[in-house]
Design a protein around this motif. Structure first.
Motif, PDB file in Angstrom:
ATOM      1  N   THR A 244      -3.299   6.225  -1.381  1.00 25.33           N
ATOM      2  CA  THR A 244      -4.644   5.647  -1.457  1.00 25.33           C
ATOM      3  C   THR A 244      -4.708   4.495  -2.454  1.00 25.33           C
ATOM      4  O   THR A 244      -5.754   4.215  -3.028  1.00 25.33           O
ATOM      5  CB  THR A 244      -5.680   6.730  -1.862  1.00 25.33           C
ATOM      6  OG1 THR A 244      -5.311   7.256  -3.140  1.00 25.33           O
ATOM      7  CG2 THR A 244      -5.762   7.832  -0.836  1.00 25.33           C
TER       8      THR A 244
ATOM      9  N   ALA B 227     -16.335  -2.490  -5.778  1.00 20.29           N
ATOM     10  CA  ALA B 227     -14.909  -2.809  -5.755  1.00 20.29           C
ATOM     11  C   ALA B 227     -14.318  -2.736  -7.161  1.00 20.29           C
ATOM     12  O   ALA B 227     -13.195  -2.307  -7.346  1.00 20.29           O
ATOM     13  CB  ALA B 227     -14.681  -4.190  -5.160  1.00 20.29           C
TER      14      ALA B 227
ATOM     15  N   ALA C 291     -12.972   0.555  -8.383  1.00 21.63           N
ATOM     16  CA  ALA C 291     -11.766   1.055  -7.735  1.00 21.63           C
ATOM     17  C   ALA C 291     -10.502   0.530  -8.410  1.00 21.63           C
ATOM     18  O   ALA C 291      -9.414   1.013  -8.124  1.00 21.63           O
ATOM     19  CB  ALA C 291     -11.769   0.677  -6.258  1.00 21.63           C
TER      20      ALA C 291
ATOM     21  N   SER D  40      -7.481   1.404  -6.188  1.00 20.85           N
ATOM     22  CA  SER D  40      -7.623   2.634  -5.418  1.00 20.85           C
ATOM     23  C   SER D  40      -8.420   2.295  -4.166  1.00 20.85           C
ATOM     24  O   SER D  40      -9.536   1.788  -4.247  1.00 20.85           O
ATOM     25  CB  SER D  40      -8.340   3.686  -6.257  1.00 20.85           C
ATOM     26  OG  SER D  40      -8.511   4.859  -5.511  1.00 20.85           O
ATOM     27  N   ILE D  41      -7.846   2.548  -2.999  1.00 24.75           N
ATOM     28  CA  ILE D  41      -8.519   2.253  -1.735  1.00 24.75           C
ATOM     29  C   ILE D  41      -8.849   3.559  -1.026  1.00 24.75           C
ATOM     30  O   ILE D  41      -8.260   4.592  -1.302  1.00 24.75           O
ATOM     31  CB  ILE D  41      -7.653   1.354  -0.822  1.00 24.75           C
ATOM     32  CG1 ILE D  41      -6.301   2.018  -0.579  1.00 24.75           C
ATOM     33  CG2 ILE D  41      -7.496  -0.018  -1.422  1.00 24.75           C
ATOM     34  CD1 ILE D  41      -5.401   1.276   0.369  1.00 24.75           C
TER      35      ILE D  41
ATOM     36  N   GLU E  91      -3.374   0.333  -3.517  1.00 25.59           N
ATOM     37  CA  GLU E  91      -2.827  -0.968  -3.140  1.00 25.59           C
ATOM     38  C   GLU E  91      -2.363  -1.648  -4.422  1.00 25.59           C
ATOM     39  O   GLU E  91      -3.104  -1.718  -5.397  1.00 25.59           O
ATOM     40  CB  GLU E  91      -3.901  -1.800  -2.447  1.00 25.59           C
ATOM     41  CG  GLU E  91      -3.374  -3.087  -1.868  1.00 25.59           C
ATOM     42  CD  GLU E  91      -4.416  -3.754  -0.997  1.00 25.59           C
ATOM     43  OE1 GLU E  91      -5.008  -4.738  -1.467  1.00 25.59           O
ATOM     44  OE2 GLU E  91      -4.638  -3.264   0.126  1.00 25.59           O
TER      45      GLU E  91
ATOM     46  N   ARG F 257       0.839  -1.191   0.000  1.00 26.63           N
ATOM     47  CA  ARG F 257       0.000   0.000   0.000  1.00 26.63           C
ATOM     48  C   ARG F 257       0.873   1.240   0.000  1.00 26.63           C
ATOM     49  O   ARG F 257       1.895   1.285   0.670  1.00 26.63           O
ATOM     50  CB  ARG F 257      -0.886   0.039   1.236  1.00 26.63           C
ATOM     51  CG  ARG F 257      -2.024  -0.923   1.179  1.00 26.63           C
ATOM     52  CD  ARG F 257      -2.961  -0.697   2.327  1.00 26.63           C
ATOM     53  NE  ARG F 257      -4.035  -1.667   2.240  1.00 26.63           N
ATOM     54  CZ  ARG F 257      -4.932  -1.848   3.168  1.00 26.63           C
ATOM     55  NH1 ARG F 257      -4.887  -1.136   4.276  1.00 26.63           N
ATOM     56  NH2 ARG F 257      -5.880  -2.737   3.022  1.00 26.63           N
TER      57      ARG F 257
END
Length: 134
Positions: A5, A25, A28, A17-18, A7, A2
Motif C-alpha cells: 500500500t 494527500a 498519506a 501511503s496509497i 508508493e 509501488r
C-alpha cells in the motif's frame, strides 16, 4: 515504484501511503530519514532478492566513514518497519533472514514517473491530427 500500500518515488525521496482512507494527500505522506529511505530504496530495487547487512553498510557508509554499523542498520530497520507498520515477526514487507540480511517480500510494481507521463501526454497531443500544439 509501488509495493503493498505504498508508493516510493526514488527521485524525490518521498514515500506515500496509497489505498488508505487518508482524507488529504498530505496526510498519506510518510516521513523517512535519509538512512531508512536508502535502505528501503535498496530493498525495493532488489525486488525480493536478499540484501546483506554488508551491502547496506557499503552503500550507506563509504569505507572512510566511522560509525557503529550494526547498531545504525538496526535503528534504520526499526524506523523503516515503524513507517511501514511492519512487524519483524510477521512481516508484510521486509523479511529478516537471520545472519544473512533482509528481503522485500511485497511485489514491486514499477510506475512511470509523473514527469515521464506528462512528456508522453504532451508528445501525443502534439501529434494528433488537427492539433495546433507544436
Amino acid at each position: 515504484m509501488r509495493f503493498g500500500t505504498f508508493e516510493l518515488n526514488v527521485r524525490t525521496g518521498e514515500l506515500v501511503s496509497i489505498g488508505t482512507a487518508a482524507v488529504e494527500a498530505r496526510s498519506a505522506k510518510v516521513q523517512l530519514r535519509q538512512q531508512p529511505f536508502q535502505v528501503l530504496r535498496i530493498l525495493v530495487e532488489r525486488q525480493g532478492n536478499i540484501v546483506t547487512r554488508e551491502e547496506i553498510r557499503q552503500i550507506l557508509w563509504p569505507d572512510d566513514t566511522v560509525v557503529e554499523f550494526d547498531r545504525s542498520i538496526n535503528v534504520a530497520m526499526a524506523i523503516l518497519r515503524k513507517a511501514l507498520a511492519d512487524d519483524a515477526d510477521h512481516p508484510k514487507y521486509i523479511e529478516t533472514l537471520t545472519g544473512r540480511g533482509y528481503r522485500l517480500i511485497a511485489p514491486v510494481e514499477w510506475q512511470p514517473s509523473q514527469t515521464a507521463a506528462q512528456c508522453l501526454l504532451e508528445r501525443e497531443l502534439k501529434h494528433r491530427p488537427g492539433s495546433k500544439a507544436k
